[in-house]
Design a protein around this motif. Structure first.
Motif, mmCIF file in Angstrom:
data_model
loop_
_atom_site.group_PDB
_atom_site.id
_atom_site.type_symbol
_atom_site.label_atom_id
_atom_site.label_comp_id
_atom_site.label_asym_id
_atom_site.label_seq_id
_atom_site.Cartn_x
_atom_site.Cartn_y
_atom_site.Cartn_z
ATOM 1 N N ASN A 35 17.822 -1.135 10.309
ATOM 2 C CA ASN A 35 18.674 -0.466 9.326
ATOM 3 C C ASN A 35 18.284 -0.778 7.888
ATOM 4 N N TYR A 36 17.118 -1.358 7.713
ATOM 5 C CA TYR A 36 16.655 -1.626 6.349
ATOM 6 C C TYR A 36 15.137 -1.504 6.296
ATOM 7 N N LEU A 37 14.613 -1.672 5.109
ATOM 8 C CA LEU A 37 13.183 -1.481 4.879
ATOM 9 C C LEU A 37 12.632 -2.717 4.172
ATOM 10 N N ILE A 38 11.432 -3.133 4.569
ATOM 11 C CA ILE A 38 10.746 -4.230 3.879
ATOM 12 C C ILE A 38 9.540 -3.638 3.155
ATOM 13 N N LEU A 39 9.410 -3.982 1.894
ATOM 14 C CA LEU A 39 8.250 -3.571 1.110
ATOM 15 C C LEU A 39 7.372 -4.784 0.863
ATOM 16 N N PHE A 40 6.074 -4.584 0.979
ATOM 17 C CA PHE A 40 5.126 -5.659 0.679
ATOM 18 C C PHE A 40 3.993 -5.077 -0.143
ATOM 19 N N ASN A 41 3.539 -5.842 -1.136
ATOM 20 C CA ASN A 41 2.387 -5.418 -1.940
ATOM 21 C C ASN A 41 1.336 -6.513 -1.868
ATOM 22 N N SER A 42 0.116 -6.153 -1.486
ATOM 23 C CA SER A 42 -0.901 -7.170 -1.232
ATOM 24 C C SER A 42 -1.638 -7.630 -2.489
ATOM 25 N N ILE A 43 -1.352 -7.036 -3.656
ATOM 26 C CA ILE A 43 -1.873 -7.591 -4.908
ATOM 27 C C ILE A 43 -0.944 -8.680 -5.423
ATOM 28 N N SER A 44 0.350 -8.426 -5.367
ATOM 29 C CA SER A 44 1.334 -9.368 -5.911
ATOM 30 C C SER A 44 1.897 -10.326 -4.872
ATOM 31 N N ASN A 45 1.707 -10.022 -3.582
ATOM 32 C CA ASN A 45 2.355 -10.756 -2.478
ATOM 33 C C ASN A 45 3.875 -10.648 -2.537
ATOM 34 N N ALA A 46 4.381 -9.663 -3.253
ATOM 35 C CA ALA A 46 5.828 -9.492 -3.367
ATOM 36 C C ALA A 46 6.395 -8.891 -2.092
ATOM 37 N N ILE A 47 7.548 -9.428 -1.678
ATOM 38 C CA ILE A 47 8.292 -8.893 -0.542
ATOM 39 C C ILE A 47 9.670 -8.480 -1.031
ATOM 40 N N LEU A 48 10.044 -7.237 -0.755
ATOM 41 C CA LEU A 48 11.321 -6.705 -1.236
ATOM 42 C C LEU A 48 12.098 -6.138 -0.054
ATOM 43 N N TYR A 49 13.367 -6.524 0.039
ATOM 44 C CA TYR A 49 14.240 -6.033 1.104
ATOM 45 C C TYR A 49 15.074 -4.875 0.552
ATOM 46 N N VAL A 50 14.992 -3.751 1.201
ATOM 47 C CA VAL A 50 15.698 -2.552 0.744
ATOM 48 C C VAL A 50 16.926 -2.328 1.621
ATOM 49 N N GLU A 51 18.112 -2.309 0.979
ATOM 50 C CA GLU A 51 19.362 -2.136 1.717
ATOM 51 C C GLU A 51 19.421 -0.757 2.378
ATOM 52 N N PRO A 52 20.188 -0.637 3.460
ATOM 53 C CA PRO A 52 20.250 0.632 4.202
ATOM 54 C C PRO A 52 20.564 1.846 3.331
ATOM 55 N N ASN A 53 21.455 1.688 2.340
ATOM 56 C CA ASN A 53 21.864 2.852 1.546
ATOM 57 C C ASN A 53 20.795 3.301 0.546
ATOM 58 N N LYS A 54 19.710 2.535 0.415
ATOM 59 C CA LYS A 54 18.648 2.914 -0.536
ATOM 60 C C LYS A 54 17.318 3.203 0.159
ATOM 61 N N VAL A 55 17.300 3.061 1.467
ATOM 62 C CA VAL A 55 16.041 3.214 2.204
ATOM 63 C C VAL A 55 15.449 4.605 2.015
ATOM 64 N N LYS A 56 16.282 5.640 2.141
ATOM 65 C CA LYS A 56 15.784 7.014 2.055
ATOM 66 C C LYS A 56 15.139 7.297 0.705
ATOM 67 N N GLU A 57 15.809 6.895 -0.372
ATOM 68 C CA GLU A 57 15.291 7.165 -1.708
ATOM 69 C C GLU A 57 13.985 6.411 -1.967
ATOM 70 N N VAL A 58 13.939 5.141 -1.565
ATOM 71 C CA VAL A 58 12.734 4.338 -1.803
ATOM 72 C C VAL A 58 11.555 4.887 -1.008
ATOM 73 N N LYS A 59 11.786 5.252 0.257
ATOM 74 C CA LYS A 59 10.715 5.822 1.068
ATOM 75 C C LYS A 59 10.185 7.114 0.467
ATOM 76 N N GLU A 60 11.079 7.951 -0.002
ATOM 77 C CA GLU A 60 10.663 9.224 -0.598
ATOM 78 C C GLU A 60 9.750 8.996 -1.792
ATOM 79 N N VAL A 61 10.116 8.010 -2.620
ATOM 80 C CA VAL A 61 9.314 7.732 -3.817
ATOM 81 C C VAL A 61 7.942 7.177 -3.443
ATOM 82 N N LEU A 62 7.917 6.170 -2.574
ATOM 83 C CA LEU A 62 6.661 5.475 -2.277
ATOM 84 C C LEU A 62 5.741 6.281 -1.366
ATOM 85 N N GLU A 63 6.306 7.159 -0.548
ATOM 86 C CA GLU A 63 5.460 7.949 0.340
ATOM 87 C C GLU A 63 5.008 9.255 -0.297
ATOM 88 N N SER A 64 5.834 9.825 -1.165
ATOM 89 C CA SER A 64 5.462 11.095 -1.796
ATOM 90 C C SER A 64 4.730 10.892 -3.119
#
Length: 449
Positions: free
Chosen positions: A14-43
């Protein structure tokens, strides 16, 4: 703004994990924001982003979205070169002796000594003195902030007097010049008695890497003394004392045949409640240097799966184990590419890779009476960049791998100094990055594994 090419999106229940291999940043995306974040990063359609300014700043901070003018490859080149040519660190791996008290079934070092029909040598006093003198000269000229030493062999504890002389000298020098001193020893652990632990601590060595290849049954099959005696019980007895005094890393070499035995080893260590770190590595056997080791090797992809499986075992059995493979950024995969990093053999020969010790064809220099004298092979190492390799340029883990093990690219292809190639160049994260990120996130979020 644009989307980073090095993002990883890991979908959970019910949530999304974002990882960036330049920064090693890990971000947890709450269920209510998953759709918007996916749309931005995938499109990549940032103009129509529906997130709050605060959320956008988080994405920027983790380099998930970056300025249009930010060229990620150029940035990685800059970061690599800063690391390679920095005077901040001075690193030596020092081989104290070719002698070893073990006869491990997969060891190529002792086999090479036998093939060359030579008596195992120990580092000479004049080389010890030159190492100390040239280090003080480096301190005066380059003003490093950290001196990092790895004592290596053979079995380095067979040359304990030489180790103490060097380490005490380094320690005194670091105090004089206000340089941080970091020293560790790579040992089989058999000689790591109470007395020797205390002697190591008294000369500034507070970290050890000890190889244990599984439970008693398997370890004693792989790693016996030269007189054919088992070693597991003695090593475990030594670790019992050392782990309370020093930083202990258990290195485990893994084949297809040893996986279940390694799990048993993890359980044994967990039940003892010892404070140790784990380092799992695949056994690498080069066909041209056959040692008679007959276990079946893991492919890199197979080992990547096994690595996740074993760390799950560790975290399950040791809940407070500080698992985090992304704790620090890797500017280069290997210190061999750095100008102020070298491997010193017992005879004063200089190498860039400790796997090359004894191969005079790939030596990049030698110790003279006063300093190091380098040859032109040194330049072949320092100028190597993974950006020359198209496969690396297309790889999503390039920022973490930076070309992986450069033995094949430098020693084989550039120097023509080895007739055999290593079986692996890439790192396991090429195949298990998402699983390792997911494992870390589950641990942080308290998800039952």
């Amino acid at each position: 703004m644009k989307i980073s090419r090095y993002n990883q999106l890991i979908e959970k229940d019910n949530y999304l994990i974002l990882f960036n291999s330049i920064s090693n940043a890990i971000l947890y995306v709450e269920p209510n924001k998953v759709k918007e974040v996916k749309e931005v990063l995938e499109s990549g359609n940032i103009e129509e982003i529906k997130l709050s300014d605060e959320d956008i700043e988080k994405l920027k901070k983790g380099l998930y979205i970056i300025p249009d003018e930010f060229d990620e490859i150029t940035y990685l080149k800059m970061r690599l070169n800063n690391y390679k040519y920095s005077d901040r660190f001075l690193r030596y791996t020092i081989s104290l002796t070719e002698e070893c008290n073990f006869s491990c079934v997969y060891c190529y070092q002792q086999m090479l000594i036998t093939l060359m029909d030579k008596k195992p040598a120990k580092i000479a006093k004049n080389i010890v003195n030159t190492i100390l003198n040239m280090t003080e000269k480096r301190f005066e000229e380059e003003h490093p902030k950290v001196l990092s030493i790895t004592f290596y062999g053979g079995e380095p504890l067979l040359a304990l007097d030489e180790l103490e002389t060097l380490s005490k000298g380094f320690e005194e020098m670091c105090k004089k010049f206000e340089v941080k001193y970091e020293a560790n020893v790579v040992t089989n652990g058999y000689l790591l008695t109470h007395d020797i632990v205390n002697r190591l601590l008294n000369c500034g060595v507070n970290s050890v890497i000890i190889t244990i290849d599984g439970d008693k049954t398997l370890h004693d099959k792989y790693r016996k003394t030269k007189s054919d005696k088992p070693t597991f019980d003695k090593i475990m007895e030594n670790i019992n004392y050392a782990q309370d005094k020093m930083y202990v890393t258990i290195r485990t070499n893994i084949s297809k045949n040893s996986i279940e035995n390694v799990k048993k080893m993890i359980k044994i260590l967990a039940e003892k409640g010892w404070r140790v770190d784990f380092d799992f590595q695949p056994v690498e056997v080069v066909e041209e240097l056959s040692t008679g080791f007959n276990d079946e090797m893991l492919t890199l992809r197979e080992f990547a799966n096994v690595e996740v499986e074993l760390y799950k075992e560790v975290i399950t059995l040791i809940p407070d184990y500080p698992f985090n493979p992304f704790r620090r950024l890797r500017m280069a995969r290997c210190d061999a590419l750095c100008k102020n990093s070298c491997v010193i053999d017992v005879d004063g020969s200089i190498y860039k890779c400790w796997g090359e010790i004894g191969n005079k064809f790939s030596s990049v220099g030698k110790i003279t009476k006063e300093d190091i004298e380098l040859n032109h092979k040194f330049e072949k190492w320092i100028t190597y960049e993974p950006f020359e390799d198209q496969k690396c340029m297309e790889c999503s883990v390039l920022p973490m791998c930076m070309g992986g093990c450069v033995f094949n690219a430098v020693v084989v292809d550039r120097l023509n100094s080895s007739p055999w190639r290593k079986p692996y160049t890439c790192i396991p994260l090429k195949y298990n990055l998402k699983e390792m990120v997911s494992l870390l996130s589950d641990k942080k979020l308290g998800v039952k594994i």
